[in-house]
Design a protein around this motif. Structure first.
Motif, short mmCIF file in Angstrom:
data_model
loop_
_atom_site.label_atom_id
_atom_site.label_comp_id
_atom_site.label_asym_id
_atom_site.label_seq_id
_atom_site.Cartn_x
_atom_site.Cartn_y
_atom_site.Cartn_z
N SER A 1 29.91 -21.32 -45.12
CA SER A 1 29.88 -20.61 -43.84
C SER A 1 30.64 -19.31 -44.05
CB SER A 1 30.51 -21.43 -42.72
OG SER A 1 29.79 -22.63 -42.49
N LEU B 1 34.16 -20.25 -45.77
CA LEU B 1 34.55 -21.59 -45.35
C LEU B 1 33.68 -22.56 -46.12
CD1 LEU B 1 34.88 -21.04 -41.48
CD2 LEU B 1 36.54 -20.58 -43.29
N LYS C 1 37.52 -29.48 -47.28
CA LYS C 1 37.27 -28.22 -46.60
C LYS C 1 38.24 -27.17 -47.14
CE LYS C 1 36.28 -30.87 -42.41
NZ LYS C 1 36.73 -31.16 -41.03
N VAL D 1 39.15 -22.75 -47.45
CA VAL D 1 38.91 -21.38 -46.99
C VAL D 1 39.25 -20.46 -48.15
CG1 VAL D 1 41.26 -21.27 -45.99
CG2 VAL D 1 39.52 -19.60 -45.30
N LEU E 1 41.61 -25.67 -45.67
CA LEU E 1 41.31 -25.14 -44.34
C LEU E 1 42.07 -25.95 -43.30
CD1 LEU E 1 39.75 -23.25 -42.48
CD2 LEU E 1 37.84 -24.87 -42.55
N THR F 1 38.09 -28.15 -36.83
CA THR F 1 36.79 -27.72 -37.34
C THR F 1 35.70 -28.63 -36.80
OG1 THR F 1 37.02 -29.08 -39.32
CG2 THR F 1 37.76 -26.78 -39.48
N GLU F 2 34.48 -28.13 -36.82
CA GLU F 2 33.30 -28.93 -36.49
C GLU F 2 32.30 -28.80 -37.62
OE1 GLU F 2 31.70 -27.85 -32.73
OE2 GLU F 2 33.57 -28.25 -31.60
N MET F 3 31.61 -29.92 -37.92
CA MET F 3 30.68 -29.98 -39.06
C MET F 3 29.29 -30.33 -38.54
SD MET F 3 32.62 -29.59 -41.91
CE MET F 3 31.73 -30.42 -43.22
N ILE G 1 30.38 -26.38 -42.28
CA ILE G 1 31.33 -26.06 -41.21
C ILE G 1 30.65 -25.13 -40.22
CG2 ILE G 1 33.56 -25.00 -40.68
CD1 ILE G 1 34.43 -25.75 -43.54
N SER H 1 32.18 -24.58 -36.99
CA SER H 1 33.20 -24.00 -36.12
C SER H 1 34.55 -24.26 -36.77
CB SER H 1 33.15 -24.63 -34.73
OG SER H 1 34.22 -24.15 -33.92
N ALA H 2 35.42 -23.24 -36.76
CA ALA H 2 36.75 -23.38 -37.34
C ALA H 2 37.73 -22.57 -36.51
CB ALA H 2 36.77 -22.91 -38.79
N GLU H 3 38.88 -23.16 -36.24
CA GLU H 3 39.91 -22.52 -35.42
C GLU H 3 40.39 -21.23 -36.07
OE1 GLU H 3 44.30 -23.59 -33.49
OE2 GLU H 3 43.13 -25.11 -34.56
#
Length: 525
Positions: A136, A153, A161, A163, A172, A176-178, A183, A185-187
């Motif tokens: 990502s 990402l 995970k 970064v 990372l 996060t959302e997978m 990935i 979504s990541a904060e």
């Protein structure tokens, strides 16, 4: 019979005891300050900023010595101001001056070691059996998707995970959302969609360095691979060898350039000291030199006229509303400072639309057909009118406060001696008023000399002279320098810093006589 001696006034009084809660609060605050300094020291030390580590350690020691004892009472009040002075005034000036002697800018942002590492990573090629990742592409939250620093990402087959950036990889952190092993979504990050990723021209060359000398590159927008670099560093000869083409690169002009002089240099250069090169370029650059005198003359005129017009209008309004016979003064004063309460960028953009030749409110209401933004003199008049609207409330507030502090007995004596309103204003009110507002007028001159925001928002320096998009009729030195040094495809921060230093010297030289004059005004009292 002898009487006992009375106690002398010089007998020492017992020291006052502080309340327990005050002592606890003081030491909690000291501990918090020391903890903050310790945190900064660890971060700076890990980044290799040894001089900054010494500075923070000195601040921590000063806080403990000054506030941990009952002594040094004046220092308890002076230390916060001194730290803010150094941090917000002295350090930025010193850093700007230091940067002006470097080539710091686009393509020259890191050290030679880091630049070499990045160039080697960019040359990575996929080899059989190399690890692959679900990718990502992201930028930091809030950054421009087309210009922000790239981040990879990564999610491997085991679900780890990572970064990665231009310095390497790290686990990372954050929520996060997978989805389908990738990935989504990541904060703290904004993940680029396919369209945004395709607009990044640097994505194909970008690579994340790995510990074994390889790198991780994108293979499309959703996959990445870890491969081996085609470039290899020969430390003994200080050369880079491209195994795929046989090209040898040598360090030249803060870049890795082909040794035979054929071909382009590698993408990433490094920051180095260039001595007086930026200043030499500043005074020998034909483009800068050709427009300097005209822009400098307008710059001086703009600053002087801005100060005079705003001061005169603000002072006259303050004199009018200082009359005790005036009713509803509080309402009028509130209305007059409204322009000062509106953000500058809002007022500037509104005024820019009002000066539109075809649809602007000014031409429509007056029946004129003036090309405010196309004619040089009309554009300058428009700039001065906008600045008058933005600046007079400040002068009005300052003059109102100064007038209310003038001694009433002096005014009364002038009236008894037969002085009329004009003579009282010229001989008494103005000299006493200038004692209070003189330094503020000099500060206003310095501010308007570098009033970048107003020019950039209203005209952007236009209209341009003879079709030359580098020289604008309403340009100030600061906007002219910004266009030359920062508004191109390759911003040069070192050159911009050199221009900023020269402008600082010019403003200081122009303001110094004014400060001497304001000191002489103190004799009025």
């Amino acid at each position: 019979m002898a009487t006992p001696a009375a106690p002398t006034q010089s007998a020492a009084l017992p020291p006052a005891k502080s309340a327990r809660w005050a002592i606890v609060t003081k030491w909690v605050a000291i501990a918090a300050a020391l903890a903050l300094c310790l945190y900064l020291v660890t971060k700076l030390a890990s980044a290799g900023y040894s001089l900054a580590v010494v500075g923070v350690a000195f601040v921590a020691m000063a806080v403990l010595v000054v506030y941990g004892t009952r002594k040094n009472v004046p220092a308890k009040y002076l230390l916060p101001g001194l730290l803010l002075l150094v941090g917000l005034q002295v350090w930025p000036i010193a850093y700007t001056a230091a940067t002006s002697f470097t080539n710091y800018g686009q393509g020259h942002l890191v050290s030679k070691e880091e630049a070499t590492k990045q160039n080697i990573a960019y040359s990575v090629q996929q080899v059989p059996g190399s690890p692959t990742y679900n990718l990502s592409v992201a930028v930091k939250e809030g950054q421009d998707v087309t210009k922000g620093d790239l981040y990879f990402l990564l999610a491997d087959e085991k679900g780890n995970k990572l970064v990665g950036d231009a310095k390497g990889t790290a686990p990372l952190a954050g929520a996060t959302e997978m989805s389908l092993g990738r990935i989504t979504s990541a904060e703290g990050f904004h993940i680029l969609n396919l369209g945004e990723a395709n607009r990044r021209k640097d994505l194909s060359a970008f690579a994340v360095p790995t510990d074994d000398g390889g790198g991780i590159k994108a293979s499309g927008a959703t996959q990445a691979f870890e491969g081996k670099p085609a470039l290899r560093l020969d430390e003994a000869k200080d050369e880079l060898l491209d195994s795929s083409t046989g090209t040898v690169y040598v360090a030249k002009n803060a870049r890795w350039e082909p040794k035979n002089g054929e071909g382009s240099p590698l993408a990433v250069g490094w920051k180095e000291n260039v001595g007086l090169k930026n200043y030499t370029n500043l005074f020998t650059n034909p483009t800068l030199r050709s427009g300097f005198l005209g822009i400098f003359a307008w710059n001086i005129a703009f600053a002087i006229l801005s100060v005079l017009t705003t001061f005169v209008l603000g002072m006259l309004l303050a004199l009018l509303l200082n009359d005790p016979r005036m009713k509803g003064k509080a309402i009028y004063r509130s209305l007059l400072i409204l322009p000062y309460a509106v953000p500058v960028f809002v007022s500037a953009l509104v005024w820019a639309s009002m000066f539109n030749q075809e649809f602007g409110l000014i031409n429509t209401m007056t029946g004129l057909h003036i090309d405010w933004m196309g004619d040089p003199w009309a554009a300058r008049a428009a700039i001065l009118l906008v600045n008058l609207w933005l600046g007079f409330p400040y002068m009005f507030v300052v003059c109102t406060g100064a007038l209310q502090s003038l001694p009433g007995d002096v005014m009364e004596a002038a009236r008894i001696d037969g002085a009329g309103p004009i003579r009282t204003l010229r001989s008494i009110t103005m000299p006493l008023l200038l004692v209070a507002v003189g330094p503020l007028l000099i500060a206003s001159f310095a501010f308007n000399f570098n009033n970048f925001g107003l020019i950039y928002l209203v005209t952007k320096g236009a209209p341009f002279v003879g079709g030359d998009t580098q020289i604008g009729s309403t340009d100030l030195l600061i906007t002219y320098a910004f266009r030359l040094a920062m508004d191109g495809t390759s911003p040069n921060f070192g050159f911009a810093s050199a221009i900023a230093v020269v402008i600082f010297i010019i403003v200081a030289l122009l303001s110094f006589p004014g400060f001497l004059r304001s000191k002489a005004l103190e004799e009025v009292n």
